[in-house]
Design an enzyme around this catalytic site. Structure first.
Site, short mmCIF file in Angstrom:
data_model
loop_
_atom_site.label_atom_id
_atom_site.label_comp_id
_atom_site.label_asym_id
_atom_site.label_seq_id
_atom_site.Cartn_x
_atom_site.Cartn_y
_atom_site.Cartn_z
N ASP A 43 -65.73 49.03 25.34
CA ASP A 43 -64.75 48.23 26.07
C ASP A 43 -65.45 47.70 27.31
O ASP A 43 -66.46 48.27 27.77
CB ASP A 43 -63.53 49.08 26.42
N TRP A 44 -64.92 46.63 27.86
CA TRP A 44 -65.63 45.92 28.93
C TRP A 44 -65.77 46.80 30.17
O TRP A 44 -64.78 47.28 30.73
CB TRP A 44 -64.92 44.62 29.23
#
Length: 808
Positions: free
Chosen positions: A224-225
């Site tokens: 995930d970012w």
């Protein structure tokens, strides 16, 4: 594998290989023309494909929310939705869609509940598998997310979820497993949180041990970012790609770790192999097969998914479908300005939106009068300025030089991740929303500014706000997801054009943050014209309802209630909406309430109205779909994918707040309908509930055990009503010797259609997993079960006994 990945790998040195595992920017991986590799482009979903720009000037087809898609209980419909999204992705040059979200709806307070499919792992997995199949049919990859136990928003970046192995396997891993084995996704996204002490982006036991080892997953795993935190632990823990770039834990730092002996180069080679396989599958590698091209009508799919998802919760008087009343009162602010999607990374920008007011105006039969009143406005912040505003965005450097201009459909800037083409993070200093407004009414107009940082608002030559906008005690980062609004009033005259300007200076903290990897420029100018006071608005709506044949009241949630970034604290409808429904129902016995919400809300008046129709967040065509259903052109085809409590305190799981960084999943395998049943709590509406416009008789149920411990089931149902309809046949298994298992659980389902008087049969497969329990491994619990064919969890229609036993 139809290409020689080892030959490609041999052409890359260590630094080149490591570079392919780190984002070159927010949404892309670097190209390598020397081996025929294009830059891989990733984009948020799941209800649309945003592309690399978070901007209104790059519109996207917007489908109903994932809860709505799951309410259709039809994996085939999910396949078709996925194929449309693949078409949208190819149109925007996107190779990988960051979707679907298959975390479970563990608690109704989960802020991202609307973006998940269901409280049940089987329904979640089946709908998710359909979605993945459809997207990948179009040559576009997915990243099934968020792996795993990311079922809350509070402290989601750092929280450690403590969950027992049985609950982890039977509930939270189960939809991922089903999707991996059935749909073979090309990607998985590792979550921010930890599970039992280990961060998911470096959780070797789950990424390499379970996902790849046990399930045979051959795709890539992306963080995930900003979730990847440690170079060595992430590489050795099973992560392949760290996003966003250019500053990540991989790239040059990974090459250094290999040279230092902390990561073996063979590990990097395997990571690169998986990225090259992704490129081959998505057509980003020279010589890869071209994706199948299709022409799918986005509006038609959005409209069909919407009406197929609408759940008719009650219709005791038979008021729906409407029988051509002479007058209809349409009431509620959300009727004119609906909530079509949830907030956060799921946000996309449709080219057009059909509101309930728009849809009913187009579809109202001749001879029927339609009138509208606001009644009650649930929004705690003003909507972005749109009507009678002519606006543009002007980007400026620190010295005031104009860098770029963009037209605006509404007075809102959301440049998150990437900036619009032509802008540079190193030179952008401010953005101005500038233009004119032509008032339609004389009186006091309210303007509002939102956005974390310095803002200046000028209207008609007067400066109305000039200062820092942050929550009390807040800073820029904590306020990103917490909207803080400043309101100011000014008297304006009908027909007199005025200049409007809102300037936003990018905070130094955000500018420094953005230099590395991620832009976050988000602010808005809200507006509300002269309106009567709230009491007068309510009285106007009640008076309109009293003189109308039918009152349709649209109520629901807002962006301040349901969004990524925070969990809910209440299930009550915001504002005075409950009061509005109660007062309208008191004067009109034909009151139909339309609920525009992505997840459960309390409906204290549900027994006092003629009908309740749940429309979720219905996407861009929601208003047309609503008109179709209200006037009987289509049937509300949905069934609840989650149990709705009568009130918050009845919900079995309400703990979504970590304590000292730890969130205990102490309820074990008892969430959703199984928890309600175990506690003996009666919800407002059970899992699987939903009425249609016809009736069904269940005539035959036959179950045939197979040698693997599952069964083949045949169900015959008959449409006993007067119009064509759709039924969702739900199969539940209940052990005659319960032990430590729930009372019963969903084991299979199928949707059928038939005309008046027609009978139809459906065959449903119950897999051996339905009779298995995790006890240091999967154990098949042989024995006698009650098999029920049901209309919902609480409405069995036919049942039989069946013995499930593994013979092989």
């Amino acid at each position: 594998m139809s290409f020689d990945v080892d030959a490609l790998l041999a052409e890359l040195d260590l630094d080149a290989k490591a570079s392919l595992l780190a984002g070159q920017d927010v949404w892309t991986l670097p190209a390598r023309p020397d081996i025929g590799l294009d830059s891989l482009v990733l984009s948020d979903g799941p209800v649309g494909v945003r592309g690399v720009r978070w901007s209104q000037d790059d519109p996207s087809v917007t489908l109903p929310s994932p809860t709505a898609l799951a309410a259709g209980w039809d994996p085939r419909l999910a396949v078709r939705a996925g194929r449309l999204l693949a078409q949208e992705a190819r149109r925007k040059g996107v190779h990988v869609l960051l979707a679907p979200t298959v975390n479970l709806q563990r608690s109704p307070l989960g802020g991202r509940h609307f973006e998940c499919y269901s409280e049940d792992p089987l329904l979640t997995g089946m709908i998710g598998a359909g979605y993945v199949t459809g997207v990948q049919d179009g040559g576009v990859g997915v990243t099934v997310k968020h792996f795993v136990a990311n079922d809350f928003e509070t402290e989601r970046f750092t929280a450690d979820v403590r969950v027992g192995e049985r609950a982890l396997r039977e509930l939270y891993l189960a939809p991922f497993e089903l999707i991996v084995k059935r749909a073979k996704p090309w990607g998985i996204m590792a979550a921010y949180n930890s599970v039992n002490g280990t961060t998911m982006t470096q959780h070797a036991a789950l990424l390499d041990g379970v996902l790849r080892g046990e399930w045979g997953f051959d795709g890539f795993v992306v963080s995930d970012w900003l979730a990847a935190r440690d170079t060595v632990a992430s590489a050795n823990g099973g992560l392949d790609v760290a996003m966003p770039g250019p500053r990540t834990v991989f790239g040059a730092r990974l090459a250094e770790a290999v040279r230092g002996g902390e990561v073996d180069e063979s590990v990097v080679d395997d990571m690169v192999r998986r990225v090259l396989l992704l490129a081959h599958r998505t057509g980003a590698l020279e010589g890869s097969p071209a994706a199948h091209q299709s022409e799918i009508d986005g509006d038609a799919i959005a409209r069909e998914v919407a009406h197929r998802s609408f759940v008719l919760l009650s219709n005791e008087t038979g008021v729906l479908p409407l029988k051509q009343p002479q007058s209809i009162a349409l009431i509620g602010a959300l009727a004119a300005d609906p909530k079509i999607l949830g907030g956060g990374s799921a946000t996309v920008f449709p080219a057009h939106v059909v509101s309930p007011l728009d849809g009913l105006r187009k579809a109202v039969p001749p001879g029927t009068d339609l009138a509208f009143a606001t009644g009650a406005d649930p929004r705690t912040t003003l909507p972005p300025a749109t009507d009678n505003f002519r606006l543009r965005a002007i980007a400026k450097a620190a010295d005031g030089t104009r860098l770029a201009e963009f037209p605006l459909r509404e007075a809102k800037i959301d440049w998150i991740g990437e900036l619009p083409a032509g802008l540079d993070l190193n030179t952008l200093a401010s953005v101005e929303i500038e233009g004119t407004y032509l008032p339609e009414r004389t009186g006091t107009h309210t303007f509002a500014v939102t956005g974390p940082g310095d803002l200046r608002l000028t209207v008609a030559g007067r400066t109305l706000f000039d200062g820092v906008n942050l929550p009390p005690g807040g800073d820029v980062f904590t306020s990103i997801m917490q909207v803080n609004e400043q309101r100011r009033e000014i008297d304006l005259t009908d027909g007199e054009l005025v200049d409007v300007s809102l300037t936003y200076w990018i905070p130094s903290e955000m500018a420094e943050f953005a230099r590395g990897s991620f832009a976050w420029v988000t602010f808005a100018l809200g507006h509300r014209g002269p309106v009567p006071d709230p009491d007068a608005a309510l009285e106007e709506a009640v008076a309109l309802a009293a003189k109308s044949d039918v009152a349709v009241v649209v109520v629901g949630t807002t962006a301040e209630v349901e969004s990524e970034g925070f969990d809910r604290t209440s299930l009550a409808l915001p504002g005075r909406q409950d009061e509005l429904v109660t007062r309208v129902a008191a004067v009109n016995p034909n009151t139909v309430v339309v609920v525009n919400a992505g997840s459960p809300v309390e409906l204290p008046w549900r027994a006092d109205v003629a009908a309740v129709l749940l429309t979720w967040f219905p996407g861009q065509a929601g208003g047309d779909a609503l008109a179709d259903v209200l006037f009987g052109r289509e049937e509300p085809g949905g069934r609840l994918p989650t149990t709705w409590p009568a009130k918050l305190e009845d919900a079995p799981v309400t703990d979504v707040t970590p304590q000292e960084g730890v969130l205990e999943y102490g309820e074990g395998v008892y969430i959703g309908y199984s928890a309600y049943a175990a506690k003996g709590t009666q919800p407002a509406y059970w899992f699987g509930h939903g009425q249609g416009y016809t009736t069904w008789a269940y005539e035959e149920l036959d179950g045939y055990p197979d040698e693997e411990g599952g069964a083949r089931v045949r169900v015959r149902v008959r449409n006993t009503g007067k119009r064509r309809g759709r039924e969702v046949v739900q199969l539940y298994l209940a052990p005659t010797e319960r032990g430590d298992r729930p009372d019963r659980w969903l084991a299979g389902f199928a949707s059928v259609e038939a005309g008046p008087g027609e009978a139809v049969e459906t065959d449903i497969v119950i897999t051996p997993r339905s009779a298995e329990v995790w006890r240091d491994g999967w154990q098949h619990i042989a024995g006698e079960y009650v098999l029920a064919a049901s209309h919902s969890y609480a409405e069995p229609r036919l049942s039989t006994r069946i013995v499930l036993q593994k013979i092989r």
